[in-house]
Design an enzyme around this catalytic site. Structure first.
Site, PDB file in Angstrom:
ATOM      1  NE  ARG A  73      65.909 -13.148 -22.012  1.00 43.38           N
ATOM      2  CZ  ARG A  73      66.955 -13.805 -21.529  1.00 43.38           C
ATOM      3  NH1 ARG A  73      66.896 -15.118 -21.370  1.00 43.38           N
ATOM      4  NH2 ARG A  73      68.056 -13.164 -21.208  1.00 43.38           N
ATOM      5  N   GLY A 107      69.723  -9.168 -15.536  1.00 44.51           N
ATOM      6  CA  GLY A 107      68.597 -10.083 -15.365  1.00 44.51           C
ATOM      7  C   GLY A 107      67.753  -9.777 -14.150  1.00 44.51           C
ATOM      8  N   GLY A 133      73.747 -11.257 -19.257  1.00 43.95           N
ATOM      9  CA  GLY A 133      75.168 -11.263 -19.597  1.00 43.95           C
ATOM     10  C   GLY A 133      75.472 -10.438 -20.841  1.00 43.95           C
TER      11      GLY A 133
HETATM   12  P1  ADP Z   1      71.609  -8.095 -12.181  1.00 44.11           P
HETATM   13  O1  ADP Z   1      71.156  -9.499 -12.477  1.00 44.11           O
HETATM   14  O2  ADP Z   1      70.530  -7.088 -12.375  1.00 44.11           O
HETATM   15  O3  ADP Z   1      72.865  -7.744 -12.930  1.00 44.11           O
HETATM   16  P2  ADP Z   1      72.981  -8.951  -9.792  1.00 44.11           P
HETATM   17  O4  ADP Z   1      72.810 -10.365 -10.203  1.00 44.11           O
HETATM   18  O5  ADP Z   1      74.342  -8.378  -9.824  1.00 44.11           O
HETATM   19  O6  ADP Z   1      71.982  -8.004 -10.629  1.00 44.11           O
HETATM   20  O7  ADP Z   1      72.477  -8.759  -8.284  1.00 44.11           O
HETATM   21  C1  ADP Z   1      71.174  -8.997  -7.881  1.00 44.11           C
HETATM   22  C2  ADP Z   1      71.131  -9.434  -6.461  1.00 44.11           C
HETATM   23  O8  ADP Z   1      71.907  -8.591  -5.641  1.00 44.11           O
HETATM   24  C3  ADP Z   1      69.740  -9.411  -5.880  1.00 44.11           C
HETATM   25  O9  ADP Z   1      69.307 -10.721  -5.670  1.00 44.11           O
HETATM   26  C4  ADP Z   1      69.882  -8.627  -4.578  1.00 44.11           C
HETATM   27  O10 ADP Z   1      69.207  -9.223  -3.503  1.00 44.11           O
HETATM   28  C5  ADP Z   1      71.370  -8.657  -4.337  1.00 44.11           C
HETATM   29  N1  ADP Z   1      71.807  -7.540  -3.489  1.00 44.11           N
HETATM   30  C6  ADP Z   1      71.644  -6.233  -3.688  1.00 44.11           C
HETATM   31  N2  ADP Z   1      72.128  -5.511  -2.675  1.00 44.11           N
HETATM   32  C7  ADP Z   1      72.624  -6.394  -1.770  1.00 44.11           C
HETATM   33  C8  ADP Z   1      73.241  -6.271  -0.483  1.00 44.11           C
HETATM   34  N3  ADP Z   1      73.451  -5.082   0.065  1.00 44.11           N
HETATM   35  N4  ADP Z   1      73.597  -7.399   0.137  1.00 44.11           N
HETATM   36  C9  ADP Z   1      73.383  -8.603  -0.425  1.00 44.11           C
HETATM   37  N5  ADP Z   1      72.798  -8.779  -1.624  1.00 44.11           N
HETATM   38  C10 ADP Z   1      72.430  -7.691  -2.300  1.00 44.11           C
HETATM   39 MG    MG Z   2      71.852 -11.394 -11.777  1.00 42.09          MG
END
Ligand code: ADP
Ligand code: MG
Length: 397
Positions: A36, A354, A377
């Site tokens: 950032r 994120g 977000g």
């Molecule tokens: P972002 O911040 O990009 O929007 P999220 O916060 O929704 O993404 O999710 C990220 C997390 O999801 C990661 O820490 C990853 O380990 C977890 N994750 C992805 N696939 C799985 C899974 N099959 N089981 C458990 N956790 C998962």
């Molecule tokens: Mg996240």
């Protein structure tokens, strides 16, 4: 109508208040991800070229009481930025008062200063986060023009964005905010087609609004990651000990019905018995997950299918990793998609979220993606099709 940006401003000799997003992860006083900060530099340089006097400010973390201030000063960030810009930055360790006012008043053209964490004003009645009218007015009184470049807080109405904007003559977007509007706003409103969305990450519940909106806007919505299992269970499959949101099964059914073949689910998974990188792993088809197994990544067949589909896309929006990429043995799905995006030359690729953004950068794919959003977000709410207050306040040209 287009939003005014700093390109449209004449700021020679003027004091420009720049709301940046320096809410960066820190560990023991050290910045662990400076994305950032790096992304704020084009706006600062452009304003310097336009002979402005620059006042930077940001929030960092959440501050509810005095003790929360520990480790939440912007001083180390000012020092880091000063190194990056190769010029001194005057840091004022206050959010209001005579020291701040004097520092601003003594700025010369070409000077850059930064004041303290705007959320220090939350200790006394959440003035920043509740957009206290007096606080916004006070900050606005310090400058001539307001530039909002903080996409990460654009989904919030705070004193340091919306409050200032209502009390100053001219409001423009910085170059980073402009880029976020161009890419995320552009994908949602006017994408080049085929437009494919890839949604993964931990929970369906975080991304309901995004799935709903993108089912209307995109040509296909590919689903992977932890949220797959709520959809699988909704279809009646055994998902073992995989992450499932049981209270979202009806919602998943509704989305499956609404999405029909627009919604593309994973067909196979990498499963294991414990949440660990080191246990035995096997590939299971969707109808073959055992009661004591959990899915931690998409399987090879699904990766193939997703990669094939993406080859024809002209716009790709991606949010949420396809597996537990933090474990090397379950990073293949996420890595495979990153590889595919690297090879798509005529495709606009946009990554929001994120954890996804951090994953792409830490795995070395920063340059492979057209736009990596700086908003977690905020990028989700923007992808949901919501109007973001931090964008709404920008003047139209
Ligand atoms: P972002 O911040 O990009 O929007 P999220 O916060 O929704 O993404 O999710 C990220 C997390 O999801 C990661 O820490 C990853 O380990 C977890 N994750 C992805 N696939 C799985 C899974 N099959 N089981 C458990 N956790 C998962
Ligand atoms: Mg996240």
């Amino acid at each position: 109508m287009a939003k005014k940006t700093i390109r449209d401003l004449d700021v020679t000799g003027k004091t420009v208040l720049v709301r940046v997003d320096f809410n960066v992860p820190m560990d023991d006083g050290k910045i662990t991800d400076d994305n950032r900060i790096r992304q704020a530099i084009p706006t600062i340089n452009a304003l310097l070229e336009k002979n402005a006097k620059i006042v930077l400010f940001s929030h960092l973390g959440r501050i509810k009481e005095e003790a929360d201030k520990e480790g939440k000063s912007l001083k180390p960030i000012a020092e880091d930025l000063s190194e990056k810009l190769a010029r001194p930055i005057k840091f004022v360790p206050y959010t209001k008062g005579v020291e701040l006012e004097t520092a601003v008043a003594s700025l010369q053209v070409g000077d850059v200063m930064m004041f303290e964490n705007t959320r220090f004003e939350d200790i006394d009645g959440n003035k920043e986060s509740k957009n206290d009218p007096e606080l916004g007015k006070y900050w606005a009184s310090l400058g001539d023009v307001f530039v909002n470049d903080a996409f990460g807080t654009a989904h919030r109405s705070h004193a340091s964005n919306v409050g200032i904007a209502g009390n100053i003559d001219e409001v423009a977007a910085g170059l980073l905010l402009e880029k976020e509007i161009k890419f995320i706003g552009g994908a949602v409103e006017n994408p080049k087609r085929p437009f494919y969305a890839i949604l993964g990450g931990l929970k369906v519940s975080d991304k309901i609004g995004v799935i709903e909106n993108l089912l209307d806007k995109a040509d296909k919505v590919l689903i992977g990651g932890g949220m797959s299992y709520t959809f699988l269970k909704a279809q009646g499959y055994e998902v073992g000990t995989s992450v499932v949101e049981d209270d979202k099964l009806d919602l998943a059914k509704r989305l499956l019905e609404k999405g029909k073949d627009k919604l593309v689910l994973a067909d196979d998974f990498k499963v294991t018995k414990e949440f660990s990188n080191d246990g035995p792993i096997r590939v299971a088809n969707r109808d073959d997950i055992k009661a004591d197994e959990m899915g931690l990544d998409i399987g090879p067949q699904t990766l193939d299918k997703f990669q094939d589909m993406l080859k024809e896309a002209k716009t790709v929006v991606w949010n949420g990793p396809l597996g537990v990429f933090e474990f090397e043995n379950f990073a293949k799905g996420t890595l495979g998609i990153l590889e595919t995006l690297t090879n798509l030359k005529d495709t606009t690729t946009i990554l929001g979220g994120g954890d996804s953004a951090a994953a792409a950068i830490s795995l070395g794919y920063e340059d492979a993606i057209t736009h990596i959003s700086t908003g977690g977000g905020a990028s989700l709410e923007y992808l949901e099709g919501k109007a973001l207050p931090g964008i709404e306040i920008i003047d139209e040209t």
